[in-house]
Enzyme design. Structure first.
Site, short mmCIF file in Angstrom:
data_model
loop_
_atom_site.label_atom_id
_atom_site.label_comp_id
_atom_site.label_asym_id
_atom_site.label_seq_id
_atom_site.Cartn_x
_atom_site.Cartn_y
_atom_site.Cartn_z
N CYS B 250 0.85 -1.19 0.00
CA CYS B 250 0.00 0.00 0.00
C CYS B 250 0.89 1.25 0.00
O CYS B 250 1.79 1.37 0.83
CB CYS B 250 -0.92 0.01 1.22
SG CYS B 250 -1.84 1.55 1.40
N CYS B 275 -4.71 0.59 0.00
CA CYS B 275 -5.65 -0.33 0.66
C CYS B 275 -7.08 -0.03 0.20
O CYS B 275 -7.49 1.13 0.15
CB CYS B 275 -5.61 -0.15 2.17
SG CYS B 275 -4.15 -0.81 2.96
#
Lengths: 204, 302
Positions: B250, B275
């Site tokens: 992420c 995410c």
């Protein structure tokens, strides 16, 4: 609100009192208790808010108030049919009396009044949901012969010991063996409820 | 009766019953949910109602949530993992108004989580209820359009067609190319559509401590997975199920293990992966984790 609404017990022959004080909120709380019981077979949940006439437990009364209505024929044994309990159910739920066990969506009474389980709709292979739900009033949900439960809802085999006659284990195992057909059984005592859906396997 | 029901909506919008639906509708849905729990993976027909939102916006999930909510619940609503998209915000506000329930974005704080197409990254706990919005509940529908036939196929456990479909994936692509709504087998009996969650989330269905309820409004079906139900993603011995992985972490919180969305950042092919679960990502950044593209964490409005 589970338990907050302790309605006074109705006077003899009074079918009008003893319902949910707040149908929407009490009905939601009662449903969640039954849902938790059904999702965790053998777990004992508190189910209150109803004060039915003598003959059925407050938990059984609350379950019927939460789930029965004009679309669900209810079968009652001779002890209850035509009496104050039948009158109370009729007033509060508008549920029709089932023409027979094979027409019941719900059946309500003691274990010995309700057996054999094979008398009730068990669904058909295409629609196993078209099956009855039995509401069995017991003296207590603990202290009886122990059953060992396993299946969906249970992380590990669990012990459940309702005050059922010894031969009930075989009848419940036979019901489970018909999966996905079969009936689902709720057990009620005072203000407590537990359930055995047809998916629960019984051992020992 | 109506007087009673209106009175109980006092905490929310006064003109509506608690949680919007009338009591008779809720009882019908509740009976369907209980049968669904008793027959894991089987689709129970129910008389889906018109809701004040279009089909495809979660009418099935909303009806299941409305039937389950109590005044004490704390509701979380996510859409593709995000708490702040239009669909999630409007459903959350709908229940704040009509049921007066508290809401949250924290997965751990929620008692009921209504979701469109994701399962949160934070592990679910016993007592939590997941409510999935389902567009097409029948996993066999694109293989066999007739409901009468798919009913029979479920009744007879005739699932060969599904395996042929997965096999054809392998013969054409070299691997099973189904990436979302990946079919599962429930307790060795019913093949079930887990709703269009990414196959990445499929393993979270197996043996979960939470109760999973699925509502399809337009298709009028409810189905369920009780806690600790066996849920296997369909596969082959020589092509075992694979949940997929990313080469990236992420870009905001640096998590290497969560489900990532691709975000285009410019016209020159620039992109980052972040995410999909916004609450998870925020919690990690709050805790000091950082990714390749992240600025130092600041509270909103700070």
């Amino acid at each position: 609100m589970r338990g907050e609404t302790a309605t006074a017990a109705p006077a003899a022959g009074d079918a009008l009192s003893g319902g949910f004080a707040d149908p929407a909120r009490d009905g939601a709380a009662a449903f969640r208790a039954v849902l938790s019981a059904m999702a965790h077979p053998g777990r004992i949940e508190r189910l209150a808010g109803a004060a039915p006439p003598a003959g059925i437990s407050p938990a059984a009364g609350a379950l019927m108030l939460a789930l029965a209505d004009a679309e669900t024929p209810v079968w009652l044994p001779e002890r209850l049919a035509g009496g104050p309990v039948a009158e109370w159910l009729r007033f509060h739920t508008n549920a029709p009396a089932a023409a027979g066990r094979s027409a019941a969506a719900f059946a309500l009474g003691r274990w010995e009044e309700l057996v054999p389980l094979a008398d009730y709709p068990a669904g058909c292979p295409s629609y196993p949901d078209r099956s009855a739900t039995l509401v069995v009033d017991l003296p207590a949900l603990e202290g009886g012969p122990a059953l060992t439960l396993s299946g969906p809802g249970l992380a590990a085999p669990a012990r459940f010991a309702p005050m059922l006659p010894a031969e009930a284990a075989a009848a419940l195992a036979e019901n489970a063996a018909r999966f996905p057909l079969g009936v689902d059984v709720c057990f009620a005592a005072a203000d407590r409820v537990a359930a055995l859906p047809r998916s629960t396997r019984l051992e020992g | 009766m109506s007087g009673h029901e209106n009175a109980s909506g006092a905490a929310g919008a006064e003109a509506y019953n608690f949680a919007y639906l009338d009591e008779q509708t809720k009882r019908m849905i509740r009976r369907a949910i209980l049968k669904a729990v008793a027959i894991p993976g089987y689709q129970v027909p129910f008389a889906s109602r018109e809701m004040p939102m279009p089909y495809g916006w979660g009418t099935g999930g909303v009806q299941v949530t409305a039937a389950c909510l109590t005044a004490e619940d704390r509701l979380k609503v996510i859409d593709q993992g995000a708490d702040d998209t239009t669909n999630a915000v409007s459903i959350r506000k709908f229940f704040e108004r009509t049921a007066g329930v508290k809401t949250t974005e924290e997965t751990e704080q929620a008692t009921i989580i209504q979701t469109r197409h994701r399962i949160p990254e934070a592990p679910l706990a016993e007592g939590q209820i997941m409510v999935f919005q389902v567009p097409i509940p029948e996993p066999l529908r694109f293989l066999e359009p007739r409901e009468t036939e798919t009913r029979k196929m479920h009744a007879l456990e005739e699932y060969g067609l599904m395996h042929v479909k997965l096999y054809e994936d392998i013969s054409v692509h070299g691997h099973i190319a189904t990436t979302y709504a990946y079919p599962v087998l429930v307790e060795g009996r019913y093949v079930m559509d887990p709703s269009p969650i990414p196959k990445f989330d499929n393993p979270k269905l197996d043996d979960s401590p939470a109760l999973m309820l699925f509502g399809a409004g337009r298709e009028q079906r409810i189905y369920a997975l009780p806690p600790h139900t066996r849920v296997q993603s369909l596969d082959f011995e020589d092509h075992p199920f694979d949940r997929g992985h990313w080469d990236e972490d992420c870009a905001l919180c640096g998590d290497a293990g969560s489900y990532l969305d691709e975000v285009i950042t410019d016209d020159a092919g620039g992109r980052i992966f972040v995410c999909s679960d916004t609450a998870h990502c925020r919690a990690r950044r709050q805790a000091g984790h950082a990714g390749a593209a992240s600025a130092p964490y600041e509270e909103a409005g700070a």
